[in-house]
Design a protein around this motif. Sequence first.
Motif, PDB file in Angstrom:
ATOM      1  N   ALA A  75       0.832  -1.208   0.000  1.00  0.00           N
ATOM      2  CA  ALA A  75       0.000   0.000   0.000  1.00  0.00           C
ATOM      3  C   ALA A  75       0.867   1.259   0.000  1.00  0.00           C
ATOM      4  O   ALA A  75       0.602   2.213  -0.756  1.00  0.00           O
ATOM      5  CB  ALA A  75      -0.918  -0.015   1.217  1.00  0.00           C
ATOM      6  N   LEU A  79       1.086   4.171  -3.041  1.00  0.00           N
ATOM      7  CA  LEU A  79       0.827   5.589  -2.792  1.00  0.00           C
ATOM      8  C   LEU A  79       2.061   6.443  -3.066  1.00  0.00           C
ATOM      9  O   LEU A  79       1.953   7.563  -3.579  1.00  0.00           O
ATOM     10  CB  LEU A  79       0.364   5.774  -1.347  1.00  0.00           C
ATOM     11  N   SER A 275      -5.634   2.832   0.048  1.00  0.00           N
ATOM     12  CA  SER A 275      -4.573   2.902  -0.955  1.00  0.00           C
ATOM     13  C   SER A 275      -5.085   2.651  -2.369  1.00  0.00           C
ATOM     14  O   SER A 275      -4.447   3.074  -3.336  1.00  0.00           O
ATOM     15  CB  SER A 275      -3.479   1.881  -0.628  1.00  0.00           C
ATOM     16  N   GLN A 288      -1.556   9.083   2.652  1.00  0.00           N
ATOM     17  CA  GLN A 288      -0.319   8.448   3.127  1.00  0.00           C
ATOM     18  C   GLN A 288      -0.203   8.531   4.645  1.00  0.00           C
ATOM     19  O   GLN A 288       0.209   7.572   5.298  1.00  0.00           O
ATOM     20  CB  GLN A 288       0.890   9.118   2.469  1.00  0.00           C
TER      21      GLN A 288
END
Length: 342
Positions: A75, A79, A275, A288
Motif C-alpha cells: 500500500a 501511494l 490505498s 499516506q
Amino acid sequence: MKTAPVAFLRRSSPAAFWRRRLAPWRTRRLLEVHLLVLTSCAIVAAIALLGCYRQTQRGVEALSSREAPAVQGLAAARLAALRADWEVRVLVANHLVDVAGSGESYRSQLSAADQGLSRIADRTDQDLGTVNGLLATYGNSLDLGMSMDRDQQLMQQQKFDEATSLLTRKDVGLAPRLSSLQRIQMTHAEATASLGTWQRAGWWLAELALAALALTLFSALFVLRDRCGRDWNPYLLAAFVITVLLAVVPLMTTSSIESDLDGAIKGLRKITDMSQQRCCHATLPGTQRQVTETSEEVRRELDDGAWTDRVYRGTLIGGLLLIALPASGLVLRLDSDYWRRR
C-alpha cells in the motif's frame, strides 16, 4: 412420618444413583478403569490444547512478521509511486523543473516505494521482479524528463507521458500490479488470521476431553470416599483445579487473540481500501498519513499478544501435571490397598 420422604430423597440422590451404577464393579477394577480413563483423557486434552494454542500463536506470528507488513508495504509503495507522479506534475505546472533541488520531493517518494518493496521481498511468496522492473523504468522516465532543458519540452512531455502510462496502464501498469499484489496478500492475511476447521475441531476435542476428565475425577473421588473410606485425595483435587484452569484460561486467551487478529484484519482492510480508492492528487499526502497511522494501530494490535507465550508455557506445565497427578493419586492408592496384597 418423615422417614419415608427422607429415604426416598436419599435413594434418588445423585450419589445413590451413581452408587447403584457402579455396584456391579469390584473396587480394584473400578479404580483401574478410572486410572485408564483419567490418563487417556488427560493425554488427549493436553495434546489438543497445546496443538491448537500453538497454531493460534503461529498465526499471530505469521500475521505480524509477514502478512501485515507485506500488505502495508505494498500500500505504501503504491501511494508513494502515485505521489511521485503528482510531485512531478506540480513542478511542471509551476515551471520549477530547472530549479536546483526541485526534484528531491519526487525522488524521495520513489526511494520510499523502492525501500518498501525491498523490505517486503522476503515477507511474501509473490514475485516482485516485474514490479521492481516497472518501478525502475518509471523512475528512469521521470528522471529523464526532469533532466531535459526548456527547449526540449516536446521530448520532456513525451517522457512524462511515458511515465504516466507505465504507472497507470490498465492491468499491466505499476499501480494496477501493486493493487493486484495487495489484494492477493490481503487474502493470505485473512486466511492466516482465521480459525480453520481442524483448529476448531481441536478446541472442541480439548474441551470435551477436559469435561470428561472433570467428571471422571469426581467419580474417582466418590469411589475413594464411598468404598475405600478415604478422605479427599489431594492429587485428584489438584488435578481438578488444573482441569478447570486449562478449560478456561487457554480458551479465554485464544478468544482475546482472535479479537486482536480481527482488529488487525480490519485495519489491513482499511489500509487496502484507502490505498486503492480513487483520490485526487491533493489528497495523496493525507492518505499516506492515514495509512501510516493505521499501520501503527495494526502493529499495536498484534504486539498486544506478546504475553500469550507465558500462557503457552503455563498450559504446557499444566498439561504435564494433568497427566501426572491423577495417575499418581490412583496408583499410590491402588498400590497401597490392592496391588501389594495380591
